[in-house]
Design a protein around this motif. Structure first.
Motif, PDB file in Angstrom:
ATOM      1  N   SER A 376       0.826  -1.194  -0.325  1.00  0.00           N
ATOM      2  CA  SER A 376      -0.382  -0.558   0.080  1.00  0.00           C
ATOM      3  C   SER A 376       0.971   1.414  -0.208  1.00  0.00           C
ATOM      4  O   SER A 376       0.400   2.222  -0.493  1.00  0.00           O
ATOM      5  CB  SER A 376      -1.067  -0.045   0.778  1.00  0.00           C
ATOM      6  OG  SER A 376      -0.703  -0.275   2.456  1.00  0.00           O
ATOM      7  N   HIS A 377       2.197   1.188  -0.127  1.00  0.00           N
ATOM      8  CA  HIS A 377       3.048   2.099   0.061  1.00  0.00           C
ATOM      9  C   HIS A 377       3.405   3.219  -1.283  1.00  0.00           C
ATOM     10  O   HIS A 377       3.430   4.085  -1.104  1.00  0.00           O
ATOM     11  CB  HIS A 377       4.230   1.679   1.199  1.00  0.00           C
ATOM     12  CG  HIS A 377       4.715   0.882  -0.135  1.00  0.00           C
ATOM     13  ND1 HIS A 377       5.132   0.056   0.251  1.00  0.00           N
ATOM     14  CD2 HIS A 377       5.784   0.921  -0.945  1.00  0.00           C
ATOM     15  CE1 HIS A 377       5.363  -0.401  -0.430  1.00  0.00           C
ATOM     16  NE2 HIS A 377       6.306  -0.107  -0.837  1.00  0.00           N
ATOM     17  N   ILE A 378       2.840   2.349  -1.836  1.00  0.00           N
ATOM     18  CA  ILE A 378       3.117   2.241  -3.262  1.00  0.00           C
ATOM     19  C   ILE A 378       1.785   3.510  -3.775  1.00  0.00           C
ATOM     20  O   ILE A 378       2.278   4.203  -4.651  1.00  0.00           O
ATOM     21  CB  ILE A 378       3.144   1.375  -4.736  1.00  0.00           C
ATOM     22  CG1 ILE A 378       1.850   0.349  -4.726  1.00  0.00           C
ATOM     23  CG2 ILE A 378       4.445   0.600  -4.085  1.00  0.00           C
ATOM     24  CD1 ILE A 378       2.211   0.111  -5.693  1.00  0.00           C
ATOM     25  N   SER A 383      -5.126   8.772  -3.899  1.00  0.00           N
ATOM     26  CA  SER A 383      -5.516   7.885  -4.900  1.00  0.00           C
ATOM     27  C   SER A 383      -6.675   7.037  -4.768  1.00  0.00           C
ATOM     28  O   SER A 383      -6.847   7.153  -3.196  1.00  0.00           O
ATOM     29  CB  SER A 383      -4.766   6.900  -4.970  1.00  0.00           C
ATOM     30  OG  SER A 383      -4.277   5.825  -4.199  1.00  0.00           O
ATOM     31  N   THR A 384      -7.593   7.034  -5.456  1.00  0.00           N
ATOM     32  CA  THR A 384      -8.905   6.007  -5.008  1.00  0.00           C
ATOM     33  C   THR A 384      -8.961   4.496  -5.371  1.00  0.00           C
ATOM     34  O   THR A 384      -7.623   4.119  -6.279  1.00  0.00           O
ATOM     35  CB  THR A 384     -10.125   6.572  -5.917  1.00  0.00           C
ATOM     36  OG1 THR A 384     -10.343   7.896  -6.020  1.00  0.00           O
ATOM     37  CG2 THR A 384     -10.993   5.857  -6.324  1.00  0.00           C
ATOM     38  N   ILE A 385      -9.171   3.848  -4.594  1.00  0.00           N
ATOM     39  CA  ILE A 385      -9.218   1.815  -4.872  1.00  0.00           C
ATOM     40  C   ILE A 385     -10.320   1.782  -5.590  1.00  0.00           C
ATOM     41  O   ILE A 385     -11.511   1.656  -4.594  1.00  0.00           O
ATOM     42  CB  ILE A 385      -8.007   1.616  -3.674  1.00  0.00           C
ATOM     43  CG1 ILE A 385      -7.013   2.227  -3.118  1.00  0.00           C
ATOM     44  CG2 ILE A 385      -8.478   0.242  -4.485  1.00  0.00           C
ATOM     45  CD1 ILE A 385      -6.915   1.282  -2.252  1.00  0.00           C
ATOM     46  N   GLY A 408     -13.277   3.449  -2.661  1.00  0.00           N
ATOM     47  CA  GLY A 408     -13.141   4.458  -2.076  1.00  0.00           C
ATOM     48  C   GLY A 408     -11.403   4.967  -1.888  1.00  0.00           C
ATOM     49  O   GLY A 408     -11.172   3.911  -1.738  1.00  0.00           O
ATOM     50  N   MET A 409     -10.846   6.117  -1.408  1.00  0.00           N
ATOM     51  CA  MET A 409      -9.781   6.912  -0.729  1.00  0.00           C
ATOM     52  C   MET A 409      -9.291   5.544   0.545  1.00  0.00           C
ATOM     53  O   MET A 409     -10.017   5.885   1.653  1.00  0.00           O
ATOM     54  CB  MET A 409      -9.635   8.269  -0.600  1.00  0.00           C
ATOM     55  CG  MET A 409      -9.470   8.965  -1.369  1.00  0.00           C
ATOM     56  SD  MET A 409      -9.328  10.151  -1.436  1.00  0.00           S
ATOM     57  CE  MET A 409      -9.307  10.757  -2.448  1.00  0.00           C
ATOM     58  N   ILE A 430      -6.297   1.489  -9.569  1.00  0.00           N
ATOM     59  CA  ILE A 430      -6.226   2.848  -8.966  1.00  0.00           C
ATOM     60  C   ILE A 430      -6.008   3.727  -9.735  1.00  0.00           C
ATOM     61  O   ILE A 430      -5.866   3.818 -11.202  1.00  0.00           O
ATOM     62  CB  ILE A 430      -4.278   2.180  -8.594  1.00  0.00           C
ATOM     63  CG1 ILE A 430      -4.594   1.059  -7.642  1.00  0.00           C
ATOM     64  CG2 ILE A 430      -3.927   3.741  -7.886  1.00  0.00           C
ATOM     65  CD1 ILE A 430      -5.074   0.877  -6.605  1.00  0.00           C
ATOM     66  N   ARG A 431      -7.229   5.275  -9.554  1.00  0.00           N
ATOM     67  CA  ARG A 431      -7.416   5.735  -9.901  1.00  0.00           C
ATOM     68  C   ARG A 431      -6.965   7.588  -9.207  1.00  0.00           C
ATOM     69  O   ARG A 431      -6.797   7.221  -7.956  1.00  0.00           O
ATOM     70  CB  ARG A 431      -8.554   5.978 -10.400  1.00  0.00           C
ATOM     71  CG  ARG A 431      -9.427   4.772 -11.293  1.00  0.00           C
ATOM     72  CD  ARG A 431     -10.789   5.703 -11.752  1.00  0.00           C
ATOM     73  NE  ARG A 431     -10.866   4.347 -11.945  1.00  0.00           N
ATOM     74  CZ  ARG A 431     -12.101   3.712 -13.358  1.00  0.00           C
ATOM     75  NH1 ARG A 431     -11.217   4.676 -14.424  1.00  0.00           N
ATOM     76  NH2 ARG A 431     -12.053   3.448 -13.995  1.00  0.00           N
ATOM     77  N   VAL A 432      -6.354   8.140  -9.875  1.00  0.00           N
ATOM     78  CA  VAL A 432      -6.284   9.450  -9.474  1.00  0.00           C
ATOM     79  C   VAL A 432      -6.452  10.880  -9.959  1.00  0.00           C
ATOM     80  O   VAL A 432      -6.472  10.869 -11.571  1.00  0.00           O
ATOM     81  CB  VAL A 432      -4.473   9.484  -9.290  1.00  0.00           C
ATOM     82  CG1 VAL A 432      -4.253  11.180  -8.957  1.00  0.00           C
ATOM     83  CG2 VAL A 432      -3.553   8.546  -8.474  1.00  0.00           C
TER      84      VAL A 432
END
Length: 469
Positions: A376-378, A383-385, A408-409, A430-432
């Motif tokens: 998860s550190h990456i 970002s929204t998962i 959700g974040m 993963i979206r930003v």
């Protein structure tokens, strides 16, 4: 063009049109059920009340635009019109309310004779009675007077009396609008729009466009594709075109007249409040269509279309997708690794069985799977998962449970149960700011056995999408 056309209507088993359309087994059950009900009503109503009775299938099933229920609490909808026939020489004309009461009672009386009918809705709806069946299915029975002298039809409403309505005229208009392959494509396009509507208005159901409204909008917009229709247009390109036309039309004028009648009948019956809530969703659909049109390649286009079609939209057969900067050819982020913990039992009896990473090669039905992002550190800041379950196979199709989505974040972990045989996918996207940065597809193979298979080393297929500046 047609960047994602193979995923819309290609030769593969997992296409959008296949995922939204009833299977042959489902269509056969619908066909048998309404045929048996139609024959019963024609014989029994005539015997009890003396009028000649005819029936006529109408609505989405008749037009070839029926879609599967996209949620477990929804049902297939089949419309079976019931027609009481008489002309000017009739000694006594029953009222609209009488006809409705006769048909409602006949459905109630028929239920004990029909093992697959679950219940009859009480009280009936304003414009029809409803009989619900097994397998997420109901038959609506609007009731009409057919004037045998003039061939005119009028609908019997429960409290408002007679209403001018001629479903045969609308069917003739739709049937004659297009022929051959163009008609088949138009039917598919209407199903795509209906699937979008079914997914996009859960929180504002009053703003969900009706089937007949979408049918008219799509049919009239289809003509605007123009000469390209003569040479053939891929489904995704055709859908983009009609979305643009519909968006432009409705932003100029919200009224949509019934093209089959000369009466001034507006098919857009949304309230002003519902309409104002509808327009932003239509704007979002246009934005999705425009970005899909500009996408570079099938995976990029497919991921954009998932914003409209969620778990219904199939993705390419790859395990990993990352976003690559066009100038540097470097990935914007490392791909997430997904740990999957398998448990049997529930509650206090829940027992850990195995751990897997990035795939589950074999697991029994009835297990709990806990999906977690291991690295998860990456994840980029803010970002929204997005976790999307895409179910496949006969077990899932039988009850139209094709998947669901949560997002959700900070949503680093989700839990699912194994229910259906076959290989399904948990897709972690993963979206930003709405832009896809990376996708990990986790295949999960569920077997109808009691043992759980240990993890195997997966053979990954990786794909990169170039990001434009």
């Amino acid at each position: 063009m047609g960047r994602a056309s193979s995923l819309f209507n290609g030769a593969g088993e997992q296409t959008l049109i296949n995922r939204v359309s009833p299977t042959e087994q489902q269509r056969e059950f619908l066909r048998t059920s309404w045929n048996e009900l139609a024959e019963h009503l024609k014989v029994s109503l005539k015997a009890k009340h003396g009028y000649t009775i005819s029936t006529w299938l109408q609505g989405s099933y008749k037009y070839g635009t029926l879609i599967k229920p996209v949620h477990s609490d929804e049902e297939y909808d089949v419309d079976l019109g019931v027609y009481f026939e008489w002309g000017k020489g009739a000694e006594i004309e029953p009222t609209a309310d009488q006809l409705r009461r006769w048909v409602q009672q006949e459905l109630v009386d028929y239920q004990p004779q029909c093992p697959t009918m679950r219940h009859v809705a009480k009280p009936p709806k304003e414009r029809c009675s409803r009989a619900s069946y097994e397998h997420q299915f109901h038959i609506d029975t609007p009731v009409y007077h057919l004037n045998t002298d003039t061939d005119k039809r009028r609908l019997a409403c429960l409290t408002k009396g007679w209403e001018d309505s001629d479903p045969k005229a609308f069917h003739k208009w739709f049937r004659d609008a297009r022929t051959g392959g163009q008609r088949d494509q138009l039917r598919r396009l209407i199903r795509y729009l209906k699937a979008w509507a079914a997914l996009s208005f859960d929180d504002i159901p009053d703003s969900r466009p009706t089937s007949i409204l979408l049918t008219v909008l799509a049919t009239e917009a289809y003509a605007d594709i123009g000469l390209a229709l003569l040479f053939g247009v891929e489904d995704d390109d055709a859908l983009i075109s009609i979305i643009k036309t519909i968006h432009d039309r409705l932003n100029k004028d919200r009224s949509v007249q019934n093209p089959a009648t000369k009466a001034d009948e507006d098919l857009n019956r949304m309230s002003a409040e519902a309409w104002m809530a509808f327009l932003p969703r239509l704007d979002a659909l246009l934005d999705i269509a425009q970005r899909a049109e500009e996408a570079e390649g099938e995976p990029a286009a497919a991921l954009i279309w998932t914003e409209a079609f969620s778990f219904l939209m199939p993705l390419p057969e790859v395990d990993e997708v990352d976003l690559v900067d066009e100038q540097t050819s470097r990935a914007l982020m490392q791909l997430p690794d997904i740990d999957i913990a398998v448990y049997t039992g529930t509650g206090d009896k829940r027992r850990f069985v195995a751990n897997h990473r990035n795939q589950v090669a074999g697991v029994a039905k009835g297990c709990t799977l806990v999906f977690s992002i291991a690295n998860s550190h990456i994840l980029p800041l803010f970002s929204t998962i997005e976790w999307t379950v895409r179910n496949e196979g006969l077990d899932a199709e039988a009850i139209s449970d094709l998947g669901h989505r949560r997002m959700g974040m900070g949503l680093l972990q989700v839990e699912e149960r194994t229910r259906y045989q076959g290989t399904h996918h948990m897709d972690c996207i993963i979206r930003v700011n709405g832009q896809v940065y990376a996708v990990r597809r986790v295949p999960v193979t569920i077997r109808d056995v009691h043992q759980v298979h240990r993890a195997q080393q997966p053979s990954y297929t990786r794909l990169s999408i170039r990001r434009r500046r």
